[in-house]
Write a protein that holds these residues in place. Structure first.
Motif, PDB file in Angstrom:
ATOM      1  N   THR A  59       0.839  -1.199   0.000  1.00 53.88           N
ATOM      2  CA  THR A  59       0.000   0.000   0.000  1.00 53.88           C
ATOM      3  C   THR A  59       0.877   1.254   0.000  1.00 53.88           C
ATOM      4  N   VAL A  60       0.238   2.396  -0.007  1.00 55.11           N
ATOM      5  CA  VAL A  60       0.958   3.673  -0.102  1.00 55.11           C
ATOM      6  C   VAL A  60       1.531   4.053   1.268  1.00 55.11           C
ATOM      7  N   ARG A  61       2.490   4.972   1.248  1.00 54.16           N
ATOM      8  CA  ARG A  61       3.192   5.335   2.490  1.00 54.16           C
ATOM      9  C   ARG A  61       2.228   5.817   3.581  1.00 54.16           C
ATOM     10  N   ARG A  62       1.266   6.678   3.221  1.00 48.79           N
ATOM     11  CA  ARG A  62       0.370   7.258   4.221  1.00 48.79           C
ATOM     12  C   ARG A  62      -0.398   6.184   4.982  1.00 48.79           C
ATOM     13  N   MET A  63      -0.762   5.103   4.328  1.00 47.59           N
ATOM     14  CA  MET A  63      -1.605   4.090   4.941  1.00 47.59           C
ATOM     15  C   MET A  63      -0.824   2.877   5.442  1.00 47.59           C
ATOM     16  N   PHE A  64       0.491   2.952   5.362  1.00 50.31           N
ATOM     17  CA  PHE A  64       1.302   1.762   5.600  1.00 50.31           C
ATOM     18  C   PHE A  64       1.073   1.154   6.978  1.00 50.31           C
ATOM     19  N   ARG A  65       1.162   1.964   8.039  1.00 48.05           N
ATOM     20  CA  ARG A  65       1.043   1.419   9.385  1.00 48.05           C
ATOM     21  C   ARG A  65      -0.403   1.096   9.746  1.00 48.05           C
ATOM     22  N   THR A  66      -1.361   1.671   9.049  1.00 46.48           N
ATOM     23  CA  THR A  66      -2.755   1.304   9.262  1.00 46.48           C
ATOM     24  C   THR A  66      -3.040  -0.070   8.682  1.00 46.48           C
ATOM     25  N   VAL A  67      -2.528  -0.304   7.494  1.00 43.77           N
ATOM     26  CA  VAL A  67      -2.756  -1.571   6.799  1.00 43.77           C
ATOM     27  C   VAL A  67      -1.873  -2.677   7.359  1.00 43.77           C
ATOM     28  N   GLN A  68      -0.609  -2.324   7.680  1.00 42.09           N
ATOM     29  CA  GLN A  68       0.380  -3.294   8.163  1.00 42.09           C
ATOM     30  C   GLN A  68       1.004  -2.750   9.455  1.00 42.09           C
ATOM     31  N   PRO A  69       0.335  -2.931  10.588  1.00 39.05           N
ATOM     32  CA  PRO A  69       0.741  -2.240  11.823  1.00 39.05           C
ATOM     33  C   PRO A  69       2.167  -2.521  12.277  1.00 39.05           C
ATOM     34  N   GLN A  70       2.716  -3.705  11.968  1.00 38.00           N
ATOM     35  CA  GLN A  70       4.056  -4.048  12.449  1.00 38.00           C
ATOM     36  C   GLN A  70       5.141  -3.841  11.396  1.00 38.00           C
ATOM     37  N   ASP A  71       4.769  -3.291  10.260  1.00 37.89           N
ATOM     38  CA  ASP A  71       5.718  -3.094   9.162  1.00 37.89           C
ATOM     39  C   ASP A  71       6.131  -1.630   9.066  1.00 37.89           C
ATOM     40  N   HIS A  72       7.180  -1.389   8.317  1.00 40.42           N
ATOM     41  CA  HIS A  72       7.659  -0.036   8.068  1.00 40.42           C
ATOM     42  C   HIS A  72       7.945   0.115   6.571  1.00 40.42           C
ATOM     43  N   TYR A  73       7.554   1.238   6.019  1.00 38.80           N
ATOM     44  CA  TYR A  73       7.826   1.526   4.602  1.00 38.80           C
ATOM     45  C   TYR A  73       9.323   1.438   4.326  1.00 38.80           C
ATOM     46  N   GLU A  74      10.122   1.890   5.297  1.00 36.89           N
ATOM     47  CA  GLU A  74      11.576   1.898   5.129  1.00 36.89           C
ATOM     48  C   GLU A  74      12.135   0.481   5.053  1.00 36.89           C
ATOM     49  N   TRP A  75      11.503  -0.488   5.720  1.00 38.66           N
ATOM     50  CA  TRP A  75      11.962  -1.872   5.625  1.00 38.66           C
ATOM     51  C   TRP A  75      11.735  -2.414   4.215  1.00 38.66           C
ATOM     52  N   ALA A  76      10.603  -2.056   3.618  1.00 35.95           N
ATOM     53  CA  ALA A  76      10.335  -2.477   2.242  1.00 35.95           C
ATOM     54  C   ALA A  76      11.379  -1.888   1.292  1.00 35.95           C
ATOM     55  N   GLU A  77      11.669  -0.610   1.477  1.00 36.80           N
ATOM     56  CA  GLU A  77      12.677   0.038   0.641  1.00 36.80           C
ATOM     57  C   GLU A  77      14.033  -0.639   0.804  1.00 36.80           C
ATOM     58  N   ALA A  78      14.438  -0.905   2.039  1.00 37.24           N
ATOM     59  CA  ALA A  78      15.741  -1.535   2.286  1.00 37.24           C
ATOM     60  C   ALA A  78      15.810  -2.911   1.632  1.00 37.24           C
ATOM     61  N   THR A  79      14.727  -3.676   1.721  1.00 41.34           N
ATOM     62  CA  THR A  79      14.706  -5.022   1.134  1.00 41.34           C
ATOM     63  C   THR A  79      14.921  -4.972  -0.366  1.00 41.34           C
ATOM     64  N   LEU A  80      14.193  -4.097  -1.045  1.00 48.16           N
ATOM     65  CA  LEU A  80      14.260  -4.054  -2.508  1.00 48.16           C
ATOM     66  C   LEU A  80      15.558  -3.413  -3.002  1.00 48.16           C
TER      67      LEU A  80
END
Length: 318
Positions: free
Chosen positions: A184-205
């Motif tokens: 999902t988009v950055r604004r909704m990231f923690r709402t949709v995935q409460p234990q995830d971080h947008y920055e973790w997705a970026e680091a992985t890719l």
């Protein structure tokens, strides 16, 4: 071990209501064929006999009938219980059983039995482990290479909390495609995935490309959760800047009443426009449509990309 960061759905703060009225029923372009047929039964029987899980079943994928009917499936490793509680996902949350170190061998045997030329393997999150279960991914990649030479391998991995070390364990086994969904988009990231971080997705890719420049990276976005069209495009630009090669875009479908409601249904024309924009951004492949999921027609993507000499196939995979 005690699983940390386990959050109950009841503890999540619900954002303000979207101005879009809740859709009352699915539009005519959201149609799913009921699972049936000889190939479907063969795949189902094989999964039961090998005591394996598929994300097709656990996540209630709408394409289960089509994919199993074509003799393909996405293997789900490390059990059927996830340590995270994403609000879109129907995989159960809790404290998982210990890892089954024989699972990679059973999956490789199934790949051989199905005579697959391309396989997609994913897993639940295993946050109780520092390595996130990365060694299991490495083991299954290597075992498939042994038992089914010529089969290209796509792994859809967790973010391992952004751990470069855990990711390196997977990348050293050299999958053809490294997939991690931003969802999902950055604004909704923690709402949709409460234990995830947008920055973790970026680091992985980003790190996947740095660790193995020959790998194709892939990511996916669900739409209809309350984001705007412009936010989807902005997220696509982020993914392109992280070096992602393959993009999937699909409609979110609410698995049950306890999951996030559908904000709206995107039209086929909107999906076509997102595909056009994605190709303009430089993605090598964009799969965009109401029922598209992360591994939807992944074997066809590899076949087309190999004909364009876009994918680096390992060990004679074809």
């Amino acid at each position: 071990m005690v699983v940390t960061d386990l959050i109950s759905v009841n503890d999540i703060q619900i954002p303000e209501q979207s101005p879009n009225p809740r859709p009352k029923r699915r539009p005519e372009w959201i149609k799913v064929r009921a699972p049936s047929g000889e190939n479907y039964e063969l795949v189902r029987g094989l999964m039961r006999s090998k005591q394996l899980h598929t994300v097709c079943e656990e996540a209630m994928c709408p394409n289960l009938g089509e994919c199993w009917g074509r003799g393909t499936a996405t293997f789900l490793m490390m059990g059927d219980t996830c340590t995270r509680s994403c609000r879109f996902c129907d995989i159960k949350t809790g404290r998982p059983s210990p890892l089954d170190w024989q699972e990679p061998n059973r999956i490789a045997q199934s790949v051989k039995a199905m005579n697959l030329r391309h396989v997609v393997i994913t897993s639940v999150n295993r946050d109780e482990r520092k390595d996130g279960g990365a060694p299991i991914f490495a083991m299954v990649i290597r075992r498939i290479r042994q038992l089914q030479p010529g089969c290209s391998i796509e792994v859809l991995i967790p973010d391992f909390k952004g751990s470069r070390e855990a990711l390196k364990t997977v990348m050293d086994a050299q999958p053809e495609i490294l997939n991690h969904n931003v969802e999902t988009v950055r604004r909704m990231f923690r709402t949709v995935q409460p234990q995830d971080h947008y920055e973790w997705a970026e680091a992985t890719l980003r790190n996947a490309k740095e660790l193995d420049p020959l790998v194709l990276t892939k990511s996916g976005i669900m739409v209809g959760l309350g984001e705007t069209f412009d936010e989807v495009v902005e997220t696509m630009r982020d993914l392109a800047s992280w070096g992602v090669d393959i993009l999937t875009l699909g409609q979110y479908l609410q698995p049950s009443r306890k999951h996030m409601p559908i904000d709206r249904y995107y039209t086929p024309d909107e999906f076509a426009e997102l595909k056009r924009l994605g190709l303009e951004m430089g993605f090598k492949w964009v799969e965009s449509g109401p029922l598209v999921r992360s591994s939807y027609r992944a074997d066809e993507q590899v076949r087309e990309l190999s004909q364009l000499n876009t994918i680096h196939l390992r060990d004679g995979a074809q």
